[in-house]
Scaffold this motif. Structure first.
Motif, mmCIF file in Angstrom:
data_model
loop_
_atom_site.group_PDB
_atom_site.id
_atom_site.type_symbol
_atom_site.label_atom_id
_atom_site.label_comp_id
_atom_site.label_asym_id
_atom_site.label_seq_id
_atom_site.Cartn_x
_atom_site.Cartn_y
_atom_site.Cartn_z
ATOM 1 N N GLY A 191 -4.542 -3.340 -7.554
ATOM 2 C CA GLY A 191 -5.194 -2.352 -6.703
ATOM 3 C C GLY A 191 -6.659 -2.640 -6.434
ATOM 4 O O GLY A 191 -7.414 -1.740 -6.069
ATOM 5 N N HIS A 192 -7.071 -3.890 -6.607
ATOM 6 C CA HIS A 192 -8.468 -4.259 -6.341
ATOM 7 C C HIS A 192 -8.911 -3.782 -4.967
ATOM 8 O O HIS A 192 -10.028 -3.276 -4.793
ATOM 9 C CB HIS A 192 -8.642 -5.790 -6.370
ATOM 10 N N GLU A 193 -8.059 -4.010 -3.958
ATOM 11 C CA GLU A 193 -8.434 -3.711 -2.581
ATOM 12 C C GLU A 193 -8.792 -2.235 -2.410
ATOM 13 O O GLU A 193 -9.558 -1.897 -1.519
ATOM 14 C CB GLU A 193 -7.312 -4.132 -1.627
ATOM 15 N N THR A 194 -8.254 -1.398 -3.261
ATOM 16 C CA THR A 194 -8.513 0.032 -3.142
ATOM 17 C C THR A 194 -9.747 0.446 -3.942
ATOM 18 O O THR A 194 -10.645 1.101 -3.421
ATOM 19 C CB THR A 194 -7.276 0.814 -3.619
ATOM 20 N N VAL A 195 -9.797 0.038 -5.206
ATOM 21 C CA VAL A 195 -10.925 0.497 -6.033
ATOM 22 C C VAL A 195 -12.243 -0.127 -5.578
ATOM 23 O O VAL A 195 -13.293 0.552 -5.575
ATOM 24 C CB VAL A 195 -10.694 0.234 -7.532
ATOM 25 N N PHE A 196 -12.197 -1.368 -5.146
ATOM 26 C CA PHE A 196 -13.446 -1.976 -4.683
ATOM 27 C C PHE A 196 -13.863 -1.360 -3.344
ATOM 28 O O PHE A 196 -15.061 -1.219 -3.063
ATOM 29 C CB PHE A 196 -13.300 -3.495 -4.588
ATOM 30 N N ALA A 197 -12.897 -0.971 -2.531
ATOM 31 C CA ALA A 197 -13.222 -0.271 -1.291
ATOM 32 C C ALA A 197 -13.860 1.079 -1.593
ATOM 33 O O ALA A 197 -14.808 1.501 -0.916
ATOM 34 C CB ALA A 197 -11.957 -0.091 -0.451
ATOM 35 N N GLN A 198 -13.362 1.755 -2.616
ATOM 36 C CA GLN A 198 -13.954 3.047 -2.980
ATOM 37 C C GLN A 198 -15.418 2.881 -3.361
ATOM 38 O O GLN A 198 -16.276 3.668 -2.960
ATOM 39 C CB GLN A 198 -13.176 3.671 -4.155
ATOM 40 N N ILE A 199 -15.688 1.838 -4.149
ATOM 41 C CA ILE A 199 -17.065 1.612 -4.608
ATOM 42 C C ILE A 199 -17.982 1.320 -3.417
ATOM 43 O O ILE A 199 -19.070 1.897 -3.295
ATOM 44 C CB ILE A 199 -17.087 0.438 -5.622
ATOM 45 N N ALA A 200 -17.524 0.454 -2.515
ATOM 46 C CA ALA A 200 -18.366 0.090 -1.372
ATOM 47 C C ALA A 200 -18.510 1.264 -0.408
ATOM 48 O O ALA A 200 -19.596 1.526 0.121
ATOM 49 C CB ALA A 200 -17.762 -1.122 -0.656
ATOM 50 N N ASN A 248 -10.439 5.217 -10.007
ATOM 51 C CA ASN A 248 -9.277 5.816 -9.343
ATOM 52 C C ASN A 248 -8.251 6.175 -10.414
ATOM 53 O O ASN A 248 -7.562 5.296 -10.933
ATOM 54 C CB ASN A 248 -8.688 4.806 -8.337
ATOM 55 N N PRO A 249 -8.164 7.451 -10.767
ATOM 56 C CA PRO A 249 -7.293 7.829 -11.894
ATOM 57 C C PRO A 249 -5.827 7.484 -11.654
ATOM 58 O O PRO A 249 -5.093 7.216 -12.611
ATOM 59 C CB PRO A 249 -7.481 9.346 -12.017
ATOM 60 N N MET A 250 -5.397 7.470 -10.401
ATOM 61 C CA MET A 250 -3.997 7.129 -10.136
ATOM 62 C C MET A 250 -3.726 5.662 -10.503
ATOM 63 O O MET A 250 -2.694 5.333 -11.091
ATOM 64 C CB MET A 250 -3.681 7.358 -8.659
ATOM 65 N N ILE A 251 -4.690 4.806 -10.149
ATOM 66 C CA ILE A 251 -4.522 3.390 -10.463
ATOM 67 C C ILE A 251 -4.655 3.154 -11.970
ATOM 68 O O ILE A 251 -3.922 2.360 -12.551
ATOM 69 C CB ILE A 251 -5.497 2.552 -9.611
ATOM 70 N N VAL A 252 -5.563 3.876 -12.604
ATOM 71 C CA VAL A 252 -5.671 3.778 -14.068
ATOM 72 C C VAL A 252 -4.335 4.146 -14.704
ATOM 73 O O VAL A 252 -3.817 3.446 -15.586
ATOM 74 C CB VAL A 252 -6.801 4.693 -14.589
ATOM 75 N N GLU A 253 -3.749 5.235 -14.197
ATOM 76 C CA GLU A 253 -2.489 5.687 -14.772
ATOM 77 C C GLU A 253 -1.388 4.642 -14.564
ATOM 78 O O GLU A 253 -0.567 4.393 -15.449
ATOM 79 C CB GLU A 253 -2.091 7.013 -14.128
ATOM 80 N N GLY A 254 -1.378 4.032 -13.392
ATOM 81 C CA GLY A 254 -0.397 2.978 -13.129
ATOM 82 C C GLY A 254 -0.568 1.808 -14.076
ATOM 83 O O GLY A 254 0.409 1.273 -14.606
ATOM 84 N N GLN A 255 -1.813 1.422 -14.284
ATOM 85 C CA GLN A 255 -2.082 0.321 -15.215
ATOM 86 C C GLN A 255 -1.604 0.673 -16.622
ATOM 87 O O GLN A 255 -0.957 -0.129 -17.294
ATOM 88 C CB GLN A 255 -3.592 0.021 -15.267
ATOM 89 N N VAL A 256 -1.941 1.881 -17.069
ATOM 90 C CA VAL A 256 -1.586 2.273 -18.431
ATOM 91 C C VAL A 256 -0.066 2.379 -18.567
ATOM 92 O O VAL A 256 0.522 1.892 -19.536
ATOM 93 C CB VAL A 256 -2.276 3.606 -18.799
ATOM 94 N N ARG A 306 -17.523 11.845 -2.226
ATOM 95 C CA ARG A 306 -17.565 10.667 -3.073
ATOM 96 C C ARG A 306 -16.139 10.156 -3.314
ATOM 97 O O ARG A 306 -15.240 10.924 -3.666
ATOM 98 C CB ARG A 306 -18.218 11.064 -4.402
ATOM 99 N N GLN A 307 -15.937 8.883 -3.101
ATOM 100 C CA GLN A 307 -14.613 8.291 -3.267
ATOM 101 C C GLN A 307 -14.366 7.852 -4.704
ATOM 102 O O GLN A 307 -13.239 7.849 -5.173
ATOM 103 C CB GLN A 307 -14.453 7.070 -2.341
ATOM 104 N N PHE A 308 -15.439 7.461 -5.378
ATOM 105 C CA PHE A 308 -15.333 7.051 -6.780
ATOM 106 C C PHE A 308 -14.764 8.225 -7.579
ATOM 107 O O PHE A 308 -15.281 9.326 -7.518
ATOM 108 C CB PHE A 308 -16.720 6.671 -7.300
ATOM 109 N N GLY A 309 -13.693 7.956 -8.319
ATOM 110 C CA GLY A 309 -13.103 9.009 -9.132
ATOM 111 C C GLY A 309 -11.939 9.724 -8.472
ATOM 112 O O GLY A 309 -11.284 10.559 -9.094
ATOM 113 N N GLU A 310 -11.665 9.398 -7.204
ATOM 114 C CA GLU A 310 -10.575 10.074 -6.491
ATOM 115 C C GLU A 310 -9.286 9.245 -6.574
ATOM 116 O O GLU A 310 -9.330 8.014 -6.547
ATOM 117 C CB GLU A 310 -10.948 10.251 -5.013
ATOM 118 N N PRO A 311 -8.139 9.929 -6.610
ATOM 119 C CA PRO A 311 -6.861 9.195 -6.643
ATOM 120 C C PRO A 311 -6.471 8.697 -5.259
ATOM 121 O O PRO A 311 -5.445 9.079 -4.694
ATOM 122 C CB PRO A 311 -5.878 10.246 -7.165
#
Lengths: 287, 799
Positions: free
Chosen positions: B498-507, B681-689, B4-9
């Motif tokens: 990072g839309h291109e990454t998180v939306f790719a993970q979901i799809a 994507n916790p890495m992207i969440v961390e970047g945002q925060v 599963r990609q959802f949830g992975e950094p």
């Protein structure tokens, strides 16, 4: 943020550069461009001709001779900062330069450019005043020497004539038994300081024999804090003396309040920096 | 099953190109023959224009056109009022593309020059003479609403742009019966987003096809298209709006229209030449939207045990000279005011004030940092007055984990719906941060430091953030028949999130492919037809769930086709590694083959497509090649429209040292506990925060849009507007909690704005704690500064 139209020449000798300046009252020398180019982009400065000095090999280089550090005007900040002989002769140089902007700017900015620009908050003019250095300038009438004390007149104003070029900076080596310190306070690391202080204390037998203190960021030019020097010279550099020097320094603050500092804050800040640098310099002097 | 990609950094797909300098921002887009625009801007905050003389500029050799309000035809009108609201006085003021008669802020566009390059355009701007009759101004919010104050707009009495009161419960009764009440007045100053890429727009008109292409560094391509179509009165299908790589937006680029966004396309059509405008940094500081200035007077009614029963908040909000974005910022502030606390009875009054300054529209945080500062400062004071620990008083007021959904009837959020917190574990977050910081040990250290003449302080701030607003977004998923790559689109734009990454993970999770095999497109009205924009921490929530829903449908199509091709039943198919497999078998077909076989073909161009032509054995079945009601290929679209906002939250804390001799502050430790529901994507969440914290540090201690008494901007460059460097921003320790949202299939909440919200409160609280032995007055303003610390210390000494 585009500059107005200007001519550009890049001579290879000082004589040619002087001639290029002398032929056009609106001409300005271009050194590292770290201050001039932004002001041109803001159209605060609209020289008709830029005389670029960077191809003049004679303006580069650092030499330590007979107790003096001689620095070619077009030497980059970073070259002087990392020059072992210059820093061995006077370690205050590296301590000051570490506070000048950021490495990317120090890689391009020149020692002569910073001094000739004469920003009252700049560190190198303050260093020159504190150490009692001098510069050589060359103009249509030949070359002359200007002591630091006579060089800086006002905001961005020196005693150079329009067609004169600053060619060399001379900084005395650190005197024996002398401690040094530079400290400044800026809102962000590398910004022009709200205040900065250069202190040199010569100590013999636990007594301060000579004190030279100069500050930047507090007036329309770098200034010697003579009253603070007097508070230290002849004494033992204890906490009371340092505090007295700090208090004595406050009278030199003439800069207007600005977005970052009220007059009262700048005075207290200057006093703090005098106290701190005096303590460091005293310690380094072994006193 | 695939991992599963959802949830992975997962590493960001977009970074390699950006890091190699291969990104294409608007200034990188080469438009042969393009002309360049520059603007004459008002030198005064408020003035009557006596005359504009463009004659000297028009004769310059490289000048192609000069426009004033007289030269722009039907565009010479007030720009759209984007978000109307009944409480706005006289419907609200918006600016004209070019000033007519009056100017209302220093920086307002008066004339546009179009020339062969930007140098010539700026030369021409300098040659245009504008004669002004300066008018009096009042920038102070309190004084601006007083009788007799100079008016920004002659027909708007007391400069009141809007006035609105909301109430939940019966605060009057609660205040009347309260054992204790406390009031604080806090002030936050004007700031700006200052994105690394300033605003930019380019346009090309094709007179033959009647098509207009606009490149706009915007957060809202689809909305910009709609607006342009309306303003130019041409069909939406004739307009393509593209936001290529965009270097940050932070809300400033959700505002439409800044004048250049319509004047540049207008000039391109008028001159039949491409036209480009790249806003420079000074223009961004004086002409692009700003935010933040508010003054709150907030009162709490409490029991002696610290339980807060009611809240009253009356605040004034600086909306600048115009109010095109309606009351959005103030409304978000007013509805975020009670934070994570139960506080059943609430009364909030907001007064929006016109000032002779550039317009205020949302900037990352959008009213929440102000609301957080107000309630948290008040709660600190209440704790101090009641002798309760500042941490403990928060614990006593949290909404408990069993109390969700928690509705504040009568408080309508920015989506027009009642505030309705969906989930959270507030006390757990507070426990986690106090344990991590080891508050007890810190207090010991603080005591020892004080004895040694050093001043350490601890502060914390809690916040909630309504995220993921509607109305809706779409997701589109298509499997490419040749390469098997999965094509995903939505109607948003990206400014680097990072839309291109998180939306790719979901799809990828649904179609069973590698994240790198997802090709994602957005920021182009031709890539995706329907949608709204990127704002309000909504991209992941709204588009993420839309893409998820579309991908679920695509998955079903893939499985059905694969079962048919592999001659098995659908339950026996699993998707992984870009193929459909028979469970426990080794037979499979690729996504490319499945997509090809799902599209009945006339012509065969490769081996896979030979099986899909109508004469191939695999195609023999009854009825037409494409069954009634069936669409060709593997392609699905779906939409997600949230029922209401989903509420993220978090708590930040800092240990700070103050140096009374220089009045410097050093952040020794900065902690953040954050909960945005399930993380894609916790890495992207961390970047945002982390980015938000950096911006928050800027807002708390450095950045201020200062004006002189005439309304002239004093901080219109990065020497005077002190955006912090990396050297000023501490490494934050970021810890995550994941309380799923029940409001969407993926259980996610927004995270874009979170980091900025509580930082001013954290610094103020820590400052008070550190300098308490010196007897300083409470900290009531943001940004703080060494100069302010000096003032507080001087006042304390002279008392």
């Amino acid at each position: 943020m585009k500059p107005a139209l200007f001519d550009y020449v890049a001579p290879e000798t000082v004589e040619a550069a002087v001639a290029a300046l002398a032929g056009d009252e609106t001409a300005r020398p271009l050194a590292g461009g770290q201050s001039l180019i932004p002001t041109m982009n803001f159209r605060l400065s609209t020289p008709g001709r830029l005389v670029d000095l960077q191809r003049i090999a004679a303006l580069r280089g650092i030499a330590v001779e007979g107790g003096t550090i001689r620095v070619g005007a077009m030497t980059r900040h970073r070259e002087l900062e990392t020059d072992a002989a210059a820093n061995a002769a006077n370690p205050l140089i590296g301590e000051v330069l570490d506070n000048v902007a950021h490495i990317a700017i120090r890689n391009r900015g020149t020692v002569g450019g910073s001094i000739a620009h004469a920003d009252p908050a700049a560190e190198l003019p303050c260093l020159l005043v504190a150490t009692g250095g001098a510069v050589t300038v060359e103009g249509p009438g030949g070359s002359r020497e200007i002591a630091a004390a006579d060089l800086f007149r006002f905001h961005m104003t020196t005693s150079l004539d329009q067609a004169e070029i600053l060619t060399e900076i001379r900084i005395p080596a650190l005197a024996p038994a002398t401690g040094y310190a530079f400290e400044e306070f800026a809102r962000r690391k590398g910004d022009y300081a709200l205040a900065g202080v250069c202190t040199l204390l010569t100590v013999e037998g636990g007594v301060c024999r000579a004190a030279r203190i100069a500050a930047c960021g507090i007036a329309s030019r770098p200034v010697r804090l003579a009253a603070a020097e007097d508070a230290l010279a002849g004494g033992t550099l204890d906490e009371a003396a340092r505090n007295a020097a700090g208090e004595a320094a406050k009278e030199y603050v003439t800069a207007q309040a600005d977005l970052q500092a009220s007059e009262a804050y700048r005075k207290d800040l200057l006093a703090a920096l005098v106290r701190r640098t005096a303590a460091t310099a005293a310690k380094r002097a072994g006193g | 099953m695939s991992t599963r990609q959802f949830g992975e950094p997962v590493q960001r797909n977009a970074d390699p190109a950006l890091l190699k300098g291969e990104g294409a921002f608007i200034d990188d887009i080469s438009l042969p023959g393009a002309l360049h625009a520059a603007f004459v801007r008002s030198a005064h905050a408020r003035a009557r224009i006596r005359s504009i003389d463009t004659s000297q500029a028009e004769v310059l050799p490289d000048v192609v056109a000069v426009y004033t309000a007289d030269d722009i035809g039907a565009l010479d009108a007030e720009l759209p009022m984007l978000i109307p609201h009944p409480c706005i006085t006289s419907g609200g003021k918006t600016q004209r593309p070019l000033a007519r008669g009056d100017v209302f802020y220093a920086g307002q566009c008066i004339a546009m020059v179009v020339a062969v390059d930007r140098y010539a355009a700026e030369d021409a701007c300098a040659a245009i003479a504008v004669e002004y009759e300066p008018l009096p101004v009042e920038l102070d919010l309190d004084r601006a609403v007083a009788d007799g104050a100079p008016l920004v707009h002659d027909d708007i009495p007391n400069n009141v742009a809007a006035h609105f009161v909301q109430q939940s419960g019966d605060p009057d009764a609660a205040f009347a019966a309260a054992e204790h009440t406390t009031t604080v007045r806090v002030r936050l100053e004007r700031s700006t987003a200052a994105p690394m890429e300033c605003r930019a727009v380019a346009a090309r008109w094709d007179g033959v096809s009647g098509e207009l292409t606009v490149w706009d560094s915007t957060q809202a391509t689809i909305s910009v298209r709609g607006g342009l179509a309306s303003l130019f009165d041409i069909d939406e299908d004739r307009i393509r709006v593209i936001a290529p790589n965009v270097g940050g937006g932070f809300g400033q680029k959700i505002m439409m229209f800044h004048p250049d966004e319509i004047l540049v396309p207008y000039a391109a059509m008028e001159l039949d030449r491409p036209v480009k405008y790249i806003e420079d940094r000074v223009e961004n500081f004086i002409g692009a939207s700003q935010e933040r200035a508010q003054i709150h007077e907030i009162s709490l009614a409490a029991r002696k045990d610290g339980t807060v029963l009611a809240l009253r908040d009356s605040f004034v909000h600086d909306t600048g000279a115009f109010i095109p974005y309606g009351i959005a910022v103030a409304q978000v502030a007013s509805t975020s005011i009670a934070g994570p606390y139960r506080i059943p009875d609430i009364w909030v009054e907001m007064t929006l004030v016109y000032t002779p300054c550039v317009q205020v529209t949302p900037y990352r945080g959008c009213g929440r940092p102000q609301a957080c500062f107000a309630i948290e400062r008040a709660l600190d004071q209440l704790a101090d007055e009641l002798g309760i620990d500042r941490t403990e008083i928060r614990r006593r007021n949290f909404i408990g984990p069993g109390e969700f959904p928690y509705v504040r009837d009568g408080l309508l959020f920015a989506d027009g719906l009642a505030v309705n917190y969906d989930s959270g574990e507030y006390e757990k977050a507070l426990d986690l941060i106090t344990e991590t910081v080891d508050l007890a040990s810190f207090r010991t250290e603080q005591e020892a430091a004080r004895a040694a003449g050093r001043y350490l302080g601890f502060g914390l701030g809690f916040y909630v953030e309504g995220t993921g607003l509607g109305p809706y977004e779409g997701g589109h998923v298509k499997v490419h028949p040749i390469t098997g790559k999965v094509y995903v689109t939505t109607g948003l734009t990206s400014q680097g999130q990072g839309h291109e990454t998180v939306f790719a993970q979901i799809a990828a999770d649904q179609v069973g492919c590698d994240v790198k095999d997802v090709i994602f497109a957005e920021g182009d009205t031709q890539a995706h037809e329907w949608g709204v924009a990127t704002f309000a921490s909504r991209a992941a929530v709204v588009s993420g769930n839309a893409i998820h829903k579309a991908a679920v449908k695509a998955r079903a199509r893939i499985i059905a086709a694969a079962a048919n091709m592999l001659e098995t039943d659908e339950d026996s198919i699993e998707l992984r590694d870009g193929r459909a497999w028979i469970v426990d078998g080794n037979r499979s077909v690729s996504l490319a083959e499945i997509a090809t076989a799902s599209n009945p073909l006339r012509y065969a161009f490769n081996e896979a497509s030979q099986t899909a032509t109508q004469f191939a054995p695999a195609s023999t079945h009854d009825g037409p090649p494409l069954a009634e009601g069936q669409a060709p290929g593997i392609e699905e679209t779906d939409y997600f429209s949230p029922s209401h906002a989903t509420w993220a939250y978090g708590v930040h804390a800092a240990i700070v040292e103050f140096f009374p001799d220089t009045c410097a502050m050093e952040i020794r430790r900065y902690l953040c506990i954050h909960d945005c529901g399930n993380m894609i994507n916790p890495m992207i969440v961390e970047g945002q925060v982390m980015g938000g914290i950096g911006q928050g540090i800027g807002g708390a201690f450095y950045e201020r849009c200062a004006f002189d008494e005439n309304g002239t901007p004093l901080a219109a460059n990065f020497m005077d507007f002190l955006m912090p460097y990396a050297t000023e921003v501490p490494d934050a320790e970021i810890l995550h909690m994941e309380t799923p949202s029940p409001l969407n299939p993926l259980g996610i909440k927004g995270v874009g704005e979170a980091g900025t919200i509580p930082v001013s409160q954290v610094v103020a609280s820590a400052m008070e704690d550190a300098l308490a032995p010196l007897g300083i007055a409470p900290v009531r303003e943001s940004p703080m500064s060494p100069d302010m610390i000096h003032r507080l210390l001087s006042e304390a000494r002279s008392r």
